[in-house]
Design a protein around this motif. Structure first.
Motif, PDB file in Angstrom:
ATOM      1  N   GLY A   4     115.934  28.974 -82.006  1.00  0.00           N
ATOM      2  CA  GLY A   4     114.619  28.468 -82.364  1.00  0.00           C
ATOM      3  C   GLY A   4     113.670  28.951 -81.299  1.00  0.00           C
ATOM      4  O   GLY A   4     114.080  29.616 -80.344  1.00  0.00           O
ATOM      5  N   GLY A   5     112.396  28.631 -81.421  1.00  0.00           N
ATOM      6  CA  GLY A   5     111.459  28.991 -80.365  1.00  0.00           C
ATOM      7  C   GLY A   5     111.536  27.989 -79.236  1.00  0.00           C
ATOM      8  O   GLY A   5     111.839  26.826 -79.458  1.00  0.00           O
ATOM      9  N   ARG A  27     116.234  37.647 -74.283  1.00  0.00           N
ATOM     10  CA  ARG A  27     115.872  37.290 -75.656  1.00  0.00           C
ATOM     11  C   ARG A  27     115.938  35.793 -75.898  1.00  0.00           C
ATOM     12  O   ARG A  27     115.351  35.282 -76.846  1.00  0.00           O
ATOM     13  CB  ARG A  27     116.819  37.972 -76.656  1.00  0.00           C
ATOM     14  N   PHE A  29     116.747  31.662 -73.998  1.00  0.00           N
ATOM     15  CA  PHE A  29     117.038  30.804 -72.853  1.00  0.00           C
ATOM     16  C   PHE A  29     117.733  29.537 -73.316  1.00  0.00           C
ATOM     17  O   PHE A  29     117.640  29.138 -74.480  1.00  0.00           O
ATOM     18  CB  PHE A  29     115.733  30.378 -72.164  1.00  0.00           C
ATOM     19  N   GLY A 249     128.110  18.365 -70.963  1.00  0.00           N
ATOM     20  CA  GLY A 249     127.120  18.152 -72.029  1.00  0.00           C
ATOM     21  C   GLY A 249     127.605  18.744 -73.333  1.00  0.00           C
ATOM     22  O   GLY A 249     127.194  18.311 -74.407  1.00  0.00           O
ATOM     23  N   ASN A 250     128.469  19.735 -73.246  1.00  0.00           N
ATOM     24  CA  ASN A 250     129.093  20.290 -74.444  1.00  0.00           C
ATOM     25  C   ASN A 250     130.480  19.665 -74.626  1.00  0.00           C
ATOM     26  O   ASN A 250     130.652  18.756 -75.424  1.00  0.00           O
ATOM     27  CB  ASN A 250     129.172  21.812 -74.370  1.00  0.00           C
ATOM     28  N   ALA A 307     125.855  23.886 -82.810  1.00  0.00           N
ATOM     29  CA  ALA A 307     124.752  23.148 -82.192  1.00  0.00           C
ATOM     30  C   ALA A 307     124.948  21.646 -82.293  1.00  0.00           C
ATOM     31  O   ALA A 307     124.257  20.878 -81.644  1.00  0.00           O
ATOM     32  CB  ALA A 307     123.429  23.543 -82.836  1.00  0.00           C
TER      33      ALA A 307
ATOM     34  N   GLY B   5     113.058  32.578 -76.943  1.00  0.00           N
ATOM     35  CA  GLY B   5     114.053  32.012 -77.839  1.00  0.00           C
ATOM     36  C   GLY B   5     114.747  30.846 -77.168  1.00  0.00           C
ATOM     37  O   GLY B   5     114.878  30.814 -75.948  1.00  0.00           O
ATOM     38  N   LEU B   6     115.146  29.886 -77.948  1.00  0.00           N
ATOM     39  CA  LEU B   6     115.935  28.773 -77.414  1.00  0.00           C
ATOM     40  C   LEU B   6     117.337  28.871 -77.997  1.00  0.00           C
ATOM     41  O   LEU B   6     117.520  28.875 -79.211  1.00  0.00           O
ATOM     42  CB  LEU B   6     115.311  27.427 -77.784  1.00  0.00           C
ATOM     43  N   ASN B   7     118.297  28.974 -77.117  1.00  0.00           N
ATOM     44  CA  ASN B   7     119.689  29.109 -77.501  1.00  0.00           C
ATOM     45  C   ASN B   7     120.271  27.715 -77.741  1.00  0.00           C
ATOM     46  O   ASN B   7     120.328  26.906 -76.834  1.00  0.00           O
ATOM     47  CB  ASN B   7     120.416  29.795 -76.334  1.00  0.00           C
ATOM     48  N   MET B   8     120.681  27.457 -78.962  1.00  0.00           N
ATOM     49  CA  MET B   8     121.137  26.108 -79.299  1.00  0.00           C
ATOM     50  C   MET B   8     122.574  25.867 -78.842  1.00  0.00           C
ATOM     51  O   MET B   8     123.412  26.759 -78.854  1.00  0.00           O
ATOM     52  CB  MET B   8     121.040  25.896 -80.803  1.00  0.00           C
ATOM     53  N   SER B   9     122.848  24.642 -78.468  1.00  0.00           N
ATOM     54  CA  SER B   9     124.216  24.217 -78.159  1.00  0.00           C
ATOM     55  C   SER B   9     124.261  22.709 -78.306  1.00  0.00           C
ATOM     56  O   SER B   9     123.230  22.052 -78.390  1.00  0.00           O
ATOM     57  CB  SER B   9     124.617  24.625 -76.739  1.00  0.00           C
ATOM     58  N   ARG B  10     125.453  22.179 -78.342  1.00  0.00           N
ATOM     59  CA  ARG B  10     125.590  20.735 -78.500  1.00  0.00           C
ATOM     60  C   ARG B  10     124.944  19.988 -77.336  1.00  0.00           C
ATOM     61  O   ARG B  10     124.428  18.886 -77.502  1.00  0.00           O
ATOM     62  CB  ARG B  10     127.082  20.384 -78.583  1.00  0.00           C
ATOM     63  N   ARG B  11     124.970  20.586 -76.147  1.00  0.00           N
ATOM     64  CA  ARG B  11     124.412  19.949 -74.950  1.00  0.00           C
ATOM     65  C   ARG B  11     122.943  19.605 -75.111  1.00  0.00           C
ATOM     66  O   ARG B  11     122.459  18.601 -74.580  1.00  0.00           O
ATOM     67  CB  ARG B  11     124.614  20.885 -73.739  1.00  0.00           C
ATOM     68  N   ILE B  12     122.222  20.471 -75.830  1.00  0.00           N
ATOM     69  CA  ILE B  12     120.827  20.184 -76.153  1.00  0.00           C
ATOM     70  C   ILE B  12     120.851  19.470 -77.496  1.00  0.00           C
ATOM     71  O   ILE B  12     120.880  20.088 -78.555  1.00  0.00           O
ATOM     72  CB  ILE B  12     120.014  21.486 -76.178  1.00  0.00           C
ATOM     73  N   ARG B  14     120.652  17.526 -80.906  1.00  0.00           N
ATOM     74  CA  ARG B  14     119.807  17.348 -82.072  1.00  0.00           C
ATOM     75  C   ARG B  14     119.513  15.858 -82.227  1.00  0.00           C
ATOM     76  O   ARG B  14     120.232  15.019 -81.691  1.00  0.00           O
ATOM     77  CB  ARG B  14     120.502  17.899 -83.320  1.00  0.00           C
ATOM     78  N   PHE B  29     110.511  24.390 -80.073  1.00  0.00           N
ATOM     79  CA  PHE B  29     110.974  23.140 -79.484  1.00  0.00           C
ATOM     80  C   PHE B  29     110.724  23.165 -77.982  1.00  0.00           C
ATOM     81  O   PHE B  29     110.585  24.218 -77.368  1.00  0.00           O
ATOM     82  CB  PHE B  29     112.492  22.982 -79.678  1.00  0.00           C
TER      83      PHE B  29
END
Lengths: 375, 375
Positions: A4-5, A27, A29, A249-250, A307, B5-12, B14, B29
Motif C-alpha cells: 500500500g502507500g 521501492r 518500507f 510482532g510477527n 498480512a 510503498g508500505l510493505n505489509m506484514s502481520r506485525r503491522i 490490520r 496508510f
C-alpha cells in the motif's frame, strides 16, 4: 509482495541512511520502532535471495534502536528484564536475550551488547523497550540512566561480507568472532562492529555512533563493495524463514512465551537468577508448553503476502485449527511455499499433514517441519 | 503528498475496519501503535478538508489503542503517570492527560476514560504506553492489571456527525456533551461512545468493544450516512494544523515538556498532586520555558511533505535557527502554507518574521502565529 502507500511524516523517522537508500532505488518500507526500514529494492525478493546467498549486501537496519542502560544498577536491571543469565557476560560479547513480562510473555528479543561493566545496549526489535526499562527503573527506584543514543546500525551481510569489511576496516576484522564485537576506526571515530546480523549468510553490523557520519559510511562501504557485486538490500523473507529467524510482532507477541519460541537455551529456570516472569515460566515449563514454533511447507501457487495470520488446520479438517501462519513466502530453491507458525502440541511433529487457508481463499496442502529449513 | 510503498506484514496489524477501508479506496496508510492508520483516500487532502468542514466522515482510528488499567491501585497509577489532577474525574468523562517522564518529557498525550472507580482506558497516541505502565506497576509493586482490550475506535467527524449518529443510535446521543461518553446499544451490545475526535469540526468516537463487529458497525454508519454525503476519511493535515492539534512523534517527543506544548491547563505544579516528573516540571516552570509551540505561516508554492524537520530561521538570517517545522501543508482557505514548530522564546511573539528552509531547498518567507488558526 503487495504494497500500500506509506504516508510520510516526521513521526516515522528517517534514518542516517534514508537519503542513500532512496538514491539506491528503494521501492518499499516497513515501520519499526517509529522509523523507516527499507524492505524492497529493484530486485524481486527471489533475485534478492540468491544475491544475498552469493554476494554481499548493505542493509539500513537503523530501526534496531539501541536502548542504553547505564549506572550503578544497570546490570541488576538488565538481568531483571531477561530470562538469560548475563552474569558471565563479558565486554565485547553480544547476547540474544529474550525480554519477558510477569506472565512470561515476550516483550522483545534484542541483542545485548555489554559495553562496560555498568553500561549496556539493547539492540531492539519492534516495541518501546525504552519505556519498559524506564518504567521498571522508576518504579523500583533503581539508579540507572536510560536513553536512546544516536546509533544507526548498518548491516553488511552475505558470504563476501568479510572480504569487503577487511577492505574498509583492515585484516583485524577477521578476528571478530560470531556474536562478538570490537571497536574499529572510521575516519577518526571509534565504532562498534559486531559479527552478527539478521541473516544466516554471515556478516557484520556496524553500530554507527553519530548519524552525521551516515552518508560517509554508506558511501565508503558502497564504493568498496563494487568489486564484490554489492547490492542494497534488507532482511530477506525467504532467507529469514528458511533460517528460522523469528520476527517480533510477527511470529511472537506478548501472547507468546520464550519456550514456545524455541529459546530454551536462553531461559534459566533453576532459580540461579531472578527475573520478571520467572515464576510464570516455571509454571509454564512444569505444565508443558501447549504450542511451538514450526515451519509449514505447503503446495500450490506462490502464496500472497501474509498480512494477517492464516489458519492452519490438521490434515484437511477445517474444524481442527492447530496454528496460524504469521510469515510466508514462496521459496524458489525448495520450490514450495514456506511459512512460520506456532503449532499446537498434539500436531507439532514434523511430517504432520496440514491445510493452510491463505488470504486468497485457496486451501493449500502441506506439512509441519522443524526449523531451520536451510542447510 | 508523497508516498513510498508500505510493505505489509502481520506485525503491522490490520484493524477491524481495514477490509472496508480498502474497499473504500484507501490510497495510503501510516503506522501508529504497530497498526494501520488510513491516511489518504480518493479525494485530495484539499477536497477532503472542505468535505470534512461541510459534511461528515467515517475514520478508522483503531490505532488509538486502549491501555486498560484496572485494580486496587489503578487510580494511584494513572495519577502517578499524568500531570493532570484526575482526583475529581467522574465515570463518563474523557480527559486529555499529558503523560510525562521523570525529566518532564512527553511519553504520550492520551485521552483518559474513567470507566469505573478502579478501571480506566488510556486512548493513546504512538508509543507503547502499555509497556510504560506495566513497567511502573511492576517496579513499584502496584496491584493493577494492564492490558490492551479488543477495542477499535471508529470516529464520525464533521458538522453532520450528530444527525448521522442520531439516525443510528437515537436522539439520546445529542445529550452527550463534549469530552463525555455514554453507553449505547449496538446490535445488542453495549458500546462506549464519546463526543470527541481528532478534528475541530465536531463529532463522535465509538469505542467498539469486539472487533468481530467491525464490518457491521462500519456498514451501519456508512449506509446511514449516504443521505449526509458521508465520505471515508482520516485526520486531515490542513484541518489539524489550523486547529492546533498536536501529534505525538511529530510536534512533540520525549524531548519536549507539556508546558512547551501549551498544555498548561493540564499541568498541576502546586504540589496538590504527586506525579512522575513533578520536580522536573517545577524547575522548568521556575526557569521559564525556552520554546513554545506556534504556527508558522509561510509564502510560496504549496510546500512538499514534511517528513523531516525543516529549519526555521529568524528573519532571513541563516545563522539564527529558532525552530523546526514538524508538520506542514498548504491551506487553500488561507492561501498560505501553514506549519507547526516549537519556537525559541526570543522569537515566539506573533508576527515575528521567519524563513523556512523546506526539504526542496527553497527558502520561504513567513511569520509566527498563535494557535489555533481556525476561526
Amino acid at each position: 509482495m503487495s504494497y500500500g502507500g506509506l504516508n510520510m511524516s516526521r513521526r516515522i523517522r528517517r534514518t542516517a541512511y534514508t537519503d542513500r537508500v532512496e538514491a539506491a532505488g528503494v521501492r518499499g518500507f516497513s515501520v519499526v520502532n517509529h522509523m523507516l526500514l527499507p524492505k524492497a529494492f529493484q530486485k524481486s525478493v527471489t533475485d534478492d535471495y540468491y544475491h544475498l546467498r552469493e554476494h554481499v549486501q548493505i542493509w539500513d537496519v537503523s530501526v534496531q534502536r539501541q536502548v542504553e542502560i547505564k549506572g550503578t544498577d544497570a546490570t541488576k536491571l538488565v538481568q531483571w528484564m531477561t530470562s538469560r543469565d548475563i552474569s558471565k557476560a563479558t565486554i565485547g560479547q553480544c547476547l540474544y536475550v529474550p525480554l519477558v513480562d510477569d506472565k512470561g510473555g515476550m516483550i522483545n528479543d534484542p541483542v545485548l551488547l555489554k559495553l562496560e561493566d555498568d553500561r549496556y545496549w539493547l539492540s531492539i526489535a519492534d516495541s518501546d523497550v525504552l519505556l519498559w526499562a524506564k518504567g521498571l527503573a522508576l518504579g523500583a527506584g533503581m539508579e540507572v540512566e536510560i536513553s536512546e543514543p544516536d546509533v544507526s546500525p548498518l548491516a553488511v551481510q552475505g558470504p563476501k561480507a568479510e572480504d569487503l569489511m577487511v577492505k574498509v576496516f583492515g585484516e583485524a576484522i577477521r578476528q571478530v568472532k560470531f556474536f562478538r564485537y570490537a571497536r574499529f576506526d572510521f575516519k577518526g571515530t571509534s565504532q562498534v562492529i559486531a559479527r552478527s546480523g539478521y541473516s544466516k549468510q554471515g556478516g557484520f553490523e556496524i553500530y554507527l555512533d553519530d548519524s552525521a557520519l551516515g552518508h560517509d559510511l554508506w558511501d565508503t562501504i558502497w564504493d568498496a563493495g563494487q568489486s564484490f557485486n554489492i547490492s542494497p538490500g534488507c532482511p530477506n523473507l525467504i532467507e529469514r524463514i528458511e533460517g528460522g529467524l523469528l520476527s517480533y510482532g510477527n511470529e511472537m507477541t506478548r501472547q507468546n512465551n520464550p519456550l514456545e519460541c524455541g529459546m530454551d537455551d536462553y531461559v534459566v529456570l533453576d532459580g540461579s537468577i531472578d527475573f520478571i516472569g520467572l515464576e510464570a515460566l516455571q509454571k509454564i515449563k512444569a505444565d508443558g508448553i501447549t504450542k511451538h514454533i514450526r515451519a509449514i511447507i505447503f503446495e500450490g501457487e506462490p502464496c500472497p503476502t501474509c498480512a494477517k495470520p492464516w489458519p492452519v488446520m490438521a490434515d484437511d479438517n477445517k474444524n481442527i485449527k492447530i496454528g496460524e501462519v504469521t510469515s510466508a513466502m514462496y521459496s524458489p530453491r525448495l520450490e514450495k511455499n514456506i511459512g512460520l507458525s506456532m503449532v499446537d502440541r498434539d500436531y507439532w511433529n514434523p511430517g504432520q499433514k496440514v491445510t493452510v487457508e491463505c488470504v486468497d481463499g485457496l486451501l493449500r496442502k502441506g506439512f509441519v517441519s522443524k526449523l531451520p529449513l536451510s542447510e
